[in-house]
Design a protein around this motif. Structure first.
Motif, PDB file in Angstrom:
ATOM      1  N   THR A 184       1.129  77.564 -45.883  1.00 25.16           N
ATOM      2  CA  THR A 184       1.615  76.420 -45.111  1.00 25.16           C
ATOM      3  C   THR A 184       0.797  76.244 -43.840  1.00 25.16           C
ATOM      4  OG1 THR A 184       3.275  77.808 -44.023  1.00 25.16           O
ATOM      5  CG2 THR A 184       3.978  76.588 -45.976  1.00 25.16           C
ATOM      6  N   ALA A 185       0.675  74.976 -43.409  1.00 18.06           N
ATOM      7  CA  ALA A 185      -0.049  74.616 -42.186  1.00 18.06           C
ATOM      8  C   ALA A 185       0.838  73.702 -41.350  1.00 18.06           C
ATOM      9  CB  ALA A 185      -1.346  73.902 -42.530  1.00 18.06           C
ATOM     10  N   SER A 186       0.867  73.910 -40.059  1.00 15.37           N
ATOM     11  CA  SER A 186       1.650  73.019 -39.191  1.00 15.37           C
ATOM     12  C   SER A 186       1.040  71.622 -39.150  1.00 15.37           C
ATOM     13  CB  SER A 186       1.725  73.583 -37.771  1.00 15.37           C
ATOM     14  OG  SER A 186       0.460  73.490 -37.141  1.00 15.37           O
ATOM     15  N   HIS A 230      -1.105  72.681 -28.887  1.00 15.35           N
ATOM     16  CA  HIS A 230      -0.549  72.880 -30.225  1.00 15.35           C
ATOM     17  C   HIS A 230       0.954  72.617 -30.210  1.00 15.35           C
ATOM     18  CE1 HIS A 230       0.490  74.741 -34.071  1.00 15.35           C
ATOM     19  NE2 HIS A 230      -0.795  74.637 -34.374  1.00 15.35           N
ATOM     20  N   PRO A 231       1.484  71.914 -31.224  1.00 10.45           N
ATOM     21  CA  PRO A 231       2.899  71.537 -31.197  1.00 10.45           C
ATOM     22  C   PRO A 231       3.866  72.687 -31.465  1.00 10.45           C
ATOM     23  CG  PRO A 231       1.885  70.814 -33.243  1.00 10.45           C
ATOM     24  CD  PRO A 231       0.776  71.331 -32.376  1.00 10.45           C
ATOM     25  N   THR A 232       3.398  73.801 -32.027  1.00 10.74           N
ATOM     26  CA  THR A 232       4.323  74.854 -32.456  1.00 10.74           C
ATOM     27  C   THR A 232       4.031  76.212 -31.846  1.00 10.74           C
ATOM     28  OG1 THR A 232       4.488  73.722 -34.597  1.00 10.74           O
ATOM     29  CG2 THR A 232       5.375  75.953 -34.469  1.00 10.74           C
ATOM     30  N   TRP A 233       2.764  76.636 -31.888  1.00  7.26           N
ATOM     31  CA  TRP A 233       2.414  78.010 -31.543  1.00  7.26           C
ATOM     32  C   TRP A 233       1.694  78.079 -30.203  1.00  7.26           C
ATOM     33  CZ3 TRP A 233       4.362  81.723 -34.601  1.00  7.26           C
ATOM     34  CH2 TRP A 233       4.683  81.411 -35.919  1.00  7.26           C
ATOM     35  N   ASN A 234       1.877  79.206 -29.516  1.00  6.77           N
ATOM     36  CA  ASN A 234       1.153  79.489 -28.277  1.00  6.77           C
ATOM     37  C   ASN A 234       0.136  80.576 -28.584  1.00  6.77           C
ATOM     38  OD1 ASN A 234       0.297  79.798 -25.652  1.00  6.77           O
ATOM     39  ND2 ASN A 234       2.049  81.038 -25.021  1.00  6.77           N
ATOM     40  N   VAL A 243       1.063  70.995 -45.819  1.00  6.47           N
ATOM     41  CA  VAL A 243       1.340  70.770 -44.393  1.00  6.47           C
ATOM     42  C   VAL A 243       2.847  70.749 -44.186  1.00  6.47           C
ATOM     43  CG1 VAL A 243       1.073  69.183 -42.457  1.00  6.47           C
ATOM     44  CG2 VAL A 243      -0.813  69.513 -44.075  1.00  6.47           C
ATOM     45  N   HIS A 244       3.312  71.654 -43.318  1.00  4.26           N
ATOM     46  CA  HIS A 244       4.745  71.838 -43.050  1.00  4.26           C
ATOM     47  C   HIS A 244       4.935  71.859 -41.534  1.00  4.26           C
ATOM     48  CE1 HIS A 244       8.768  73.425 -43.013  1.00  4.26           C
ATOM     49  NE2 HIS A 244       8.398  74.629 -42.617  1.00  4.26           N
ATOM     50  N   PRO A 245       5.118  70.686 -40.909  1.00  2.75           N
ATOM     51  CA  PRO A 245       5.060  70.603 -39.444  1.00  2.75           C
ATOM     52  C   PRO A 245       6.131  71.392 -38.709  1.00  2.75           C
ATOM     53  CG  PRO A 245       5.709  68.492 -40.416  1.00  2.75           C
ATOM     54  CD  PRO A 245       5.253  69.357 -41.544  1.00  2.75           C
TER      55      PRO A 245
END
Length: 395
Positions: free
Chosen positions: A179-181, A204-208, A245-247
């Motif tokens: 999976t990819a954000s 990045h919308p999800t990860w730091n 793609v799994h946002p």
């Protein structure tokens, strides 16, 4: 859950994102782990000294040998005068090979390969977050089935696959689904990307994460590298690895089995979960990360990858099918291009375009002798790839 004895742990890249979160996990479970060594690049000397003091670490190594004196002074200030300090890449490799029960490799870049090899040769379990070890190293890392069993994947996607594979045998696996954000530019077309700035790409919308990994996530080169890593870690050919793609970044990857069942691992995005399992496997620990809240409504979506807008994954597949030297060049040229983009010396679309141009230039040479004889040969090839990339960037 079975009782496990206290494990000795060496952390490479201790001041980075993986390293600091690994120490957070260990701090919550002091009865399970003893930190016997820390290594870092040298950019955050005071933090490294504070870590050594907090965990009573006997040995610390720093890649940048010129920082040894500064580190010794910082250790004294932090109250860790007994900690032994060494400097230079060889000292980091030696620490990795010191025989700890577990080595957590959170180094970014192909400089993480030799420490990975040293840890495996010493018989340690390798909690591996340094994907470049797998991408650039090829058979140098996987030189026996025994050593492959020493690797505990820490990338969230590969940890998810590793966990899901417990549900069946290797012969029962139909395909892996990574999976990819989608990164900050999910849904954008290539024509929309001409004027993307480093500041936009670093959001990045999800990860730091660190800057290189964050840029790789925005171009989806990260996902291309993960396809290579998944193929080599789990011995699955690239044509049986899909990317979706799994946002929401809740389902971290899946395994489809031959009977039609698909098993995945789901949790809110928190790298402490795969780090903890990498340290404690095969056991799971409590008090690691929050689980999904099933009392709240939620929607998880999955979308096909736009290969025209994000050609990096297809480029990585091409390299994986070609040779391990192709994947090493892919990684080295990409690192150069990403740094040039971050320095405002290369436009955003120029990152993957530069990597492809380097591969095209070196293709015949790579195919003539596709396997590395040793790490030194890999290092020389990477230098050559970086020089080609720099020449193209400077033009």
């Amino acid at each position: 859950m079975s009782e496990v004895s206290n494990r000795s742990v060496v952390i490479l890249g201790s001041t980075g994102s993986i390293g600091t979160q690994g120490l957070d996990v260990i701090q919550r479970h002091p009865e399970r782990f003893t930190v016997t060594g820390l290594a870092a690049g040298g950019s955050h000397i005071e933090l490294l000294a504070q870590q050594a003091a907090a965990f009573h670490v006997p040995q610390v190594a720093v890649f940048d040998a010129s920082k040894v004196k500064d580190l010794e002074e910082a250790l004294t200030q932090a109250g860790a005068k007994q900690t032994k300090v060494s400097g230079g890449p060889e000292s980091v490799i030696a620490l990795a090979g010191s025989g700890a029960d577990v080595v957590l490799n959170g180094i970014t870049g192909s400089i993480g390969l030799e420490p990975s090899i040293a840890a495996l040769q010493a018989g340690s379990q390798l909690a591996l977050a340094n994907k470049e070890s797998v991408v650039a190293g090829g058979h140098l890392l996987f030189d026996s089935q025994v050593r492959a069993k020493q690797i505990n994947p820490v990338d969230s996607e590969h940890s998810a696959i590793w966990q899901s594979l417990r549900s069946g045998t290797h012969a029962e696996v139909a395909k892996l689904i990574v999976t990819a954000s989608g990164g900050p530019f999910r849904g954008w077309k290539r024509a929309d990307m001409e004027h993307i700035t480093p500041e936009q790409a670093l959001h990045h919308p999800t990860w730091n994460m660190g800057p290189v990994v964050t840029i790789n996530s925005s171009t989806l080169m990260n996902k291309g590298l993960e396809v290579i890593e998944a193929s080599r870690l789990f011995d699955i050919p690239p044509e049986r690895i899909d990317v979706t793609v799994h946002p929401q970044s809740i389902v971290h990857s899946l395994v489809e089995f031959v009977d039609g069942a698909t098993i995945g691992q789901a949790s809110p995005p928190d790298m402490r979960l795969p780090i903890a399992l990498g340290l404690s496997a095969p056991d799971r620990m409590n008090n690691v990360a929050a689980a999904c809240d099933w009392t709240q409504a939620a929607t998880w979506t999955f979308e096909p990858l736009d290969n025209e807008a994000f050609p990096a994954v297809q480029l990585a597949r091409h390299c994986l099918a070609a040779s391990e030297k192709h994947t090493a060049v892919l990684n080295a040229a990409n690192e150069q291009a990403v740094h040039a983009f971050l320095d405002h010396r290369l436009p955003y679309l120029g990152i993957v375009d530069t990597v492809k141009a380097v591969l095209d230039e070196m293709d015949a040479e790579l195919r003539s002798n596709p396997l590395f004889a040793n790490v030194e040969e890999m290092n020389q090839l990477e230098l050559e790839a970086r020089r080609f990339a720099d020449e193209l960037i400077n033009k």
